[in-house]
Write an enzyme that holds these catalytic residues in place. Structure first.
Site, PDB file in Angstrom:
ATOM      1  N   CYS A  50      -5.605  -1.329  11.101  1.00 22.36           N
ATOM      2  CA  CYS A  50      -4.476  -0.404  11.176  1.00 22.36           C
ATOM      3  C   CYS A  50      -3.871  -0.145   9.802  1.00 22.36           C
ATOM      4  O   CYS A  50      -3.347   0.936   9.542  1.00 22.36           O
ATOM      5  CB  CYS A  50      -3.399  -0.964  12.099  1.00 22.36           C
ATOM      6  SG  CYS A  50      -3.879  -1.034  13.834  1.00 22.36           S
ATOM      7  N   HIS A  72      -8.516  -9.733  -4.501  1.00 17.34           N
ATOM      8  CA  HIS A  72      -7.888  -8.865  -3.498  1.00 17.34           C
ATOM      9  C   HIS A  72      -8.307  -9.274  -2.087  1.00 17.34           C
ATOM     10  O   HIS A  72      -7.453  -9.407  -1.200  1.00 17.34           O
ATOM     11  CB  HIS A  72      -8.271  -7.412  -3.751  1.00 17.34           C
ATOM     12  CG  HIS A  72      -7.716  -6.466  -2.736  1.00 17.34           C
ATOM     13  ND1 HIS A  72      -6.437  -5.954  -2.810  1.00 17.34           N
ATOM     14  CD2 HIS A  72      -8.256  -5.968  -1.584  1.00 17.34           C
ATOM     15  CE1 HIS A  72      -6.216  -5.173  -1.765  1.00 17.34           C
ATOM     16  NE2 HIS A  72      -7.292  -5.161  -0.997  1.00 17.34           N
TER      17      HIS A  72
END
Length: 413
Positions: free
Chosen positions: A47, A88
Site C-alpha cells: 500500500c 534502505h
C-alpha cells in the site's frame, strides 16, 4: 553484479500516484521475471510503496528499465545503488520506513516479494539478510511493542470520530489480512463487526464466522450501507468497488468510510455527501504522528542495528569483487609450484613415496603461507578500497596472463 533499487513510496508520492504503479502478487512476480533478463529482480509492492530491486552486470540499463516500468516521466522515483540500496531494504524490513514505524505487516510482505522474485546469489543474500534484520530489530528493541499498524491506526481514527465505538456496526469490504487486522482492532475498541462482503464468498464466510458476523453477497453491498456506521474497504480490485451512487439516504446518520486499498476502492467524491466521512491510507499519517514520540528512542536503537547489518552486507558484496582475483592467485601459485616440482622430477626419483608426500606437503605449506597475508589484505581492502585494489593485485601478480608472459613482462618506467 551491482545492486540497483528504483522505487517510490508514501514519502514521495500521495496515494493517487502510488495506485498507478501498485501491483498485485501475480503482477509483481511477472514484472520481476521480465526485468531479470539474465540478472536478478524482486518487486516489492505494498500500500505504501512499489520498489524494484535488481542485480545485473549492466546496472545502468537495469535501472533504466526499472524506471520505465514505474512510469518515471509521471512518478517521482528514488534510485539507490549497492550499499545504500541494502540499507534502505533493511530499514523497510525493520519497519523504520513504514507509515507506522515498527509495524509488523511489512516483514511478511518483504518475504512474499522475495519468494516470488527472480532471485540469484545477490538478491537471495540481500533479502534473507533483510528478513533476519527485521526480526532482530523486533527482538532486540521495543519498537514493535503494542504495534500501531495501519489497521489499528484506522481503528483509532474511527474512535476519534465517534468518541465511543460501542454499538457501532462495521461493514468489511474485502476479506484479506488487512481487513481482518482492522476488524480485530475495531472489535477491541468495542465496535461490532456486523457484515463481511467479498468477491470470494468462501473468504467472506470464513472471516464473518470469526466475528459472528453475516457474510453478504458482493452485489448487496449497497443495501448493507443502510445499516453500517463504519465501512472498512481493503480489496485487491484494480477498479473502485464503492461509488457515490451506492450510498443510500441515511437520514442524517453519519457514515465513516476507511479506504485502506491501493489502488483505492472508494470513489473520492463520496466525501462530498452530507454526513459521510471518507479517509484513505494517507489520512492515517496524522494518527501515526501522535504515536511517534514514545517510539523515538527505540527507533534510534533500531537504526543502529540496521546500519551495522547494512555494513556487513556491503562488506560481503565488496568481497565478491575480490573472490575471482584470489582464485586466480591461488591457481597461479599452484601452477608454479607443480611446474617446478615437475622440472625437479629427475632429482626426486630416489625418494620414497612417503618422502614425496613430504615434499608435496612442504611446498604446499610454503605457498599457502606466502599467499596468506596478500589474500587477507585483499579481503580487507575490498570493503574500503573497492575494485581498484583488486586491479592493483592483478597487475602485481600478473593474474590473467600466462606464466611466461608474466615472467617476461617488461617493468614499467
Amino acid at each position: 553484479m551491482s545492486l540497483v533499487l528504483v522505487g517510490t513510496s508514501h514519502r514521495l508520492s500521495p496515494v493517487e500516484v502510488r495506485e498507478r504503479v501498485a501491483l498485485d502478487h501475480e503482477g509483481a512476480a511477472a514484472l520481476a521475471r521480465r526485468l531479470a533478463d539474465g540478472g536478478e529482480a524482486v518487486c516489492l509492492s505494498t500500500c505504501n510503496r512499489t520498489e524494484l530491486y535488481l542485480s545485473h552486470s549492466d546496472s545502468d540499463s537495469a535501472e533504466a528499465l526499472a524506471a520505465e516500468a514505474l512510469l518515471e516521466d509521471e512518478v517521482e522515483l528514488y534510485r539507490l545503488r549497492d550499499g545504500d540500496a541494502a540499507l534502505h531494504l533493511f530499514r523497510v524490513a525493520a519497519g523504520l520506513d513504514s507509515l507506522v514505524p515498527g509495524e509488523g505487516e511489512i516483514l511478511g510482505q518483504v518475504k512474499e516479494a522475495y519468494e516470488a522474485g527472480a532471485r540469484g546469489p545477490v538478491l537471495d543474500r540481500l533479502f534473507r539478510e533483510a528478513l533476519r534484520v527485521g526480526k532482530k530489530v523486533r527482538t532486540e528493541t521495543a519498537i514493535a511493542e503494542s504495534p500501531a499498524s495501519v489497521s489499528s491506526a484506522a481503528a483509532a481514527l474511527a474512535q476519534q470520530v465517534f468518541g465511543d465505538l460501542n454499538g457501532c456496526r462495521v461493514l468489511l469490504v474485502g476479506a484479506g489480512e488487512v481487513s481482518e487486522l482492522a476488524a480485530r482492532a475495531l472489535a477491541a475498541r468495542g465496535a461490532t463487526i456486523a457484515a463481511v462482503t467479498s468477491r470470494t464468498e468462501e473468504r467472506a464466510s470464513r472471516l464473518a464466522e470469526a466475528f459472528a458476523a453475516d457474510a453478504v453477497p458482493f452485489d448487496q453491498l449497497g443495501r448493507e450501507l443502510e445499516q453500517a456506521d463504519v465501512v472498512v474497504s481493503s480489496t485487491s480490485s484494480p477498479e473502485q468497488v464503492l461509488s457515490r451512487d451506492q450510498v443510500p439516504d441515511r437520514k442524517g446518520r453519519p457514515l465513516f468510510v476507511i479506504d485502506l486499498a491501493v489502488p483505492r476502492d472508494v470513489d473520492p467524491s463520496l466525501a462530498e455527501l452530507e454526513d459521510c466521512y471518507l479517509y484513505d491510507i494517507d489520512d492515517l499519517q496524522a494518527v501515526v504522528r501522535e504515536s511517534l514520540s514514545g517510539r523515538r528512542r527505540e527507533a534510534a536503537r533500531a537504526e543502529a542495528i540496521v546500519e551495522q547489518e547494512a555494513k556487513r552486507f556491503r562488506d560481503w558484496q565488496a568481497s565478491l569483487h575480490v573472490v575471482p582475483a584470489i582464485a586466480s592467485l591461488r591457481e597461479r601459485a599452484e601452477t608454479i609450484r607443480s611446474g617446478e616440482l615437475a622440472k625437479a622430477e629427475g632429482r626426486l626419483e630416489g625418494l620414497s613415496e612417503s618422502e614425496r608426500r613430504t615434499v608435496e606437503s612442504l611446498t604446499t605449506q610454503i605457498v599457502n603461507k606466502l599467499l596468506h597475508v596478500p589474500i587477507v589484505r585483499m579481503k580487507e581492502a575490498a570493503a574500503t578500497e573497492g575494485a581498484g585494489y583488486v586491479e592493483v593485485a592483478r597487475d602485481l601478480f600478473g593474474l590473467g596472463e600466462d606464466e611466461s608472459a608474466a615472467a617476461n613482462r617488461k617493468p614499467r618506467k
